[in-house]
Design an enzyme around this catalytic site. Structure first.
Site, PDB file in Angstrom:
ATOM      1  N   ASP A 193       1.036  -1.161  -0.027  1.00 57.27           N
ATOM      2  CA  ASP A 193       0.136   0.070   0.188  1.00 57.27           C
ATOM      3  C   ASP A 193       1.018   1.101  -0.039  1.00 57.27           C
ATOM      4  O   ASP A 193       1.609   1.514   1.028  1.00 57.27           O
ATOM      5  CB  ASP A 193      -0.808   0.006   1.235  1.00 57.27           C
ATOM      6  CG  ASP A 193      -1.837   1.092   1.467  1.00 57.27           C
ATOM      7  OD1 ASP A 193      -1.773   1.956   0.369  1.00 57.27           O
ATOM      8  OD2 ASP A 193      -2.694   0.894   1.816  1.00 57.27           O
ATOM      9  N   HIS A 194       0.932   1.848  -1.067  1.00 58.58           N
ATOM     10  CA  HIS A 194       1.871   3.159  -1.375  1.00 58.58           C
ATOM     11  C   HIS A 194       1.429   4.176  -0.346  1.00 58.58           C
ATOM     12  O   HIS A 194       2.482   5.080  -0.085  1.00 58.58           O
ATOM     13  CB  HIS A 194       1.941   3.535  -2.746  1.00 58.58           C
ATOM     14  CG  HIS A 194       3.232   4.253  -3.173  1.00 58.58           C
ATOM     15  ND1 HIS A 194       4.036   4.800  -2.585  1.00 58.58           N
ATOM     16  CD2 HIS A 194       3.618   4.021  -4.426  1.00 58.58           C
ATOM     17  CE1 HIS A 194       4.938   5.030  -3.201  1.00 58.58           C
ATOM     18  NE2 HIS A 194       4.843   4.618  -4.416  1.00 58.58           N
ATOM     19  N   ARG A 195       0.250   4.310   0.248  1.00 54.50           N
ATOM     20  CA  ARG A 195       0.063   5.251   1.216  1.00 54.50           C
ATOM     21  C   ARG A 195       0.757   5.105   2.509  1.00 54.50           C
ATOM     22  O   ARG A 195       0.893   5.967   3.238  1.00 54.50           O
ATOM     23  CB  ARG A 195      -1.364   5.276   1.538  1.00 54.50           C
ATOM     24  CG  ARG A 195      -2.454   5.370   0.224  1.00 54.50           C
ATOM     25  CD  ARG A 195      -3.903   5.421   0.716  1.00 54.50           C
ATOM     26  NE  ARG A 195      -4.186   3.761   1.006  1.00 54.50           N
ATOM     27  CZ  ARG A 195      -5.317   3.336   1.368  1.00 54.50           C
ATOM     28  NH1 ARG A 195      -6.360   4.135   1.162  1.00 54.50           N
ATOM     29  NH2 ARG A 195      -5.521   2.155   1.627  1.00 54.50           N
TER      30      ARG A 195
END
Length: 439
Positions: free
Chosen positions: A411-413
């Protein structure tokens, strides 16, 4: 007044469930803590206890009913001195018990229009002063269809309750007529919304004349479909891939299993992967985190979830504090969780939580694959099978090694590229140098 028993939320993510079985019947006396029903969630069947004491005055939802929304009234409890007549006069429990879903109609047949009586009644209305207006569910439905203001109708039922006859004779004022809504500006069409895919009727027409079996979706499959669709659409995934040489681990595992044979312990490669991930999350603490909407929660312990395939779906039981447990302890716990997962006997706290997951399809002969991040986790490691491959050694010589391909979905967040690379490197280092995991 009678007390409504509501469909409980047996887990933080539960939105609806199946009322599998009633353990009481109308007229039974119950006390707080008594088991009154079995509720089937998307993951398990759980027992539901009474909170209050009283007499079961009316069962509103029949056992076997599916898709019962959380907080829907499912029964009515009477206190001392109350009778079944009080249920009607209070406005609660007037609806007949819901029927369990009938067998699915053939796909090629259009669905029959529901009867008026089967429509859900509007929510209980309120007067201008906020007080509740008592009206039967059928009266509320008719009033809604005719555009009537119930606060302007005098009820002729018990204690002034508005009944069907009262609303049938009433007429809607011009200002209330449904046509008045035509003057309101039309809502903007959702042109930008992504198509939801072909409808059930469209698919049925597409395959009209072809032989097929219609498989009804159970709660688990519906939840998996909804959650993973949402995850893939809303989580900005990116993927990191590495090959891992397993020869040192396989040799070390064989030695340990020989020593543990007398204790009946047999370690699997998956046990080592769990331990490797748990220690890597401690070595790269910024990656040991979950997405919480408007913030990131950095976890202290390594709670690792492991996907377990079961008939009709999957569970992801969580091994808490995996970084502090021995390989043999992780092995025993994983076997227990997997066994109870297949029997759907896990409690919610055993399959919820965690910050990172593992999905191992290597045992099914899959070389590599990309897994979908299971929110709120920050990542998931997709593990392929170990196969013999030619590799170039550190001395430049060609040799044969057992190589396992892994893909980490992130999850790039929560995790950026460099941080994800550090986490995957730590996992690889642990697996290629397995003795360091015992230090």
């Amino acid at each position: 007044m009678p007390t409504e028993i509501l469909m409980p939320a047996l887990s933080p993510t539960m939105e609806e469930g199946t009322l599998a079985k009633w353990l009481v019947k109308e007229g039974d006396t119950v006390s707080s803590g008594d088991l009154i029903a079995e509720i089937e969630t998307d993951k398990a069947t759980m027992e539901f206890e009474a909170v209050d004491e009283g007499v079961v005055g009316k069962i509103l939802i029949a056992e076997g009913s599916e898709g019962v929304k959380v907080n829907t009234p499912i029964a009515v409890l009477l206190e001392d001195g109350e009778s079944a007549d009080d249920i009607q006069s209070s406005g609660g429990g007037a609806a007949a018990p819901a029927k369990a879903d009938a067998p699915a109609a053939k796909a090629e047949a259009p669905a029959a229009a529901p009867k008026e009586e089967a429509k859900a009644a509007p929510a209980a209305p309120q007067g201008a002063d906020g007080s509740r207006i008592f009206a039967s569910p059928l009266a509320r439905r008719i009033a809604a269809d005719k555009g009537l203001d119930l606060s302007a109708i005098k009820g002729s039922g018990p204690k002034g309750r508005i009944v069907k006859a009262d609303v049938m004779d009433a007429k809607a004022p011009a200002a209330q007529a449904p046509a008045a809504a035509a003057s309101a500006p039309a809502a903007a069409p959702a042109a930008a919304a992504a198509p939801a895919g072909p409808s059930a009727d469209m698919v049925a027409r597409m395959y009209e004349g072809r032989a097929f079996e219609e498989v009804k979706l159970d709660g688990m499959r519906k939840t998996i479909a909804a959650r993973l669709t949402e995850a893939k659409q809303t989580i900005p995934h990116f993927y990191l891939r590495r090959d891992i040489q397993l020869d040192a681990l396989l040799k070390f595992r064989a030695q340990l299993n020989k020593q543990l044979e007398g204790r009946g312990v047999k370690l699997s490669v998956n046990d080592f992967i769990i331990k490797a991930v748990a220690l890597a999350l401690q070595a790269v603490p910024d990656a040991n985190a979950v997405w919480a909407g408007d913030r990131v929660l950095k976890m202290k312990a390594s709670d690792v979830a492991v996907a377990v395939a079961i008939e009709g779906g999957l569970f992801t039981p969580v091994l808490q504090d995996s970084d502090t447990k021995s390989l043999s302890a992780l092995s025993a716990e994983m076997k227990d969780l997997a066994s109870r997962a297949r029997d759907r006997k896990l409690a919610p706290h055993e399959y919820q939580g965690g910050s990172f997951a593992i999905s191992n399809l290597g045992m099914f002969g899959i070389d590599n694959f990309d897994a979908i991040v299971n929110p709120p986790h920050a990542g998931i490691l997709a593990v392929g099978s170990g196969v013999k491959k030619p590799v170039v050694g550190s001395d430049g010589e060609l040799k044969v090694a057992t190589v396992m391909s892994v893909t980490m979905s992130v999850d790039h967040r929560v995790i950026d590229g460099a941080l994800g690379a550090d986490l995957l490197k730590a996992i690889v280092d642990n697996l290629e140098n397995p003795m360091v995991m015992l230090a």
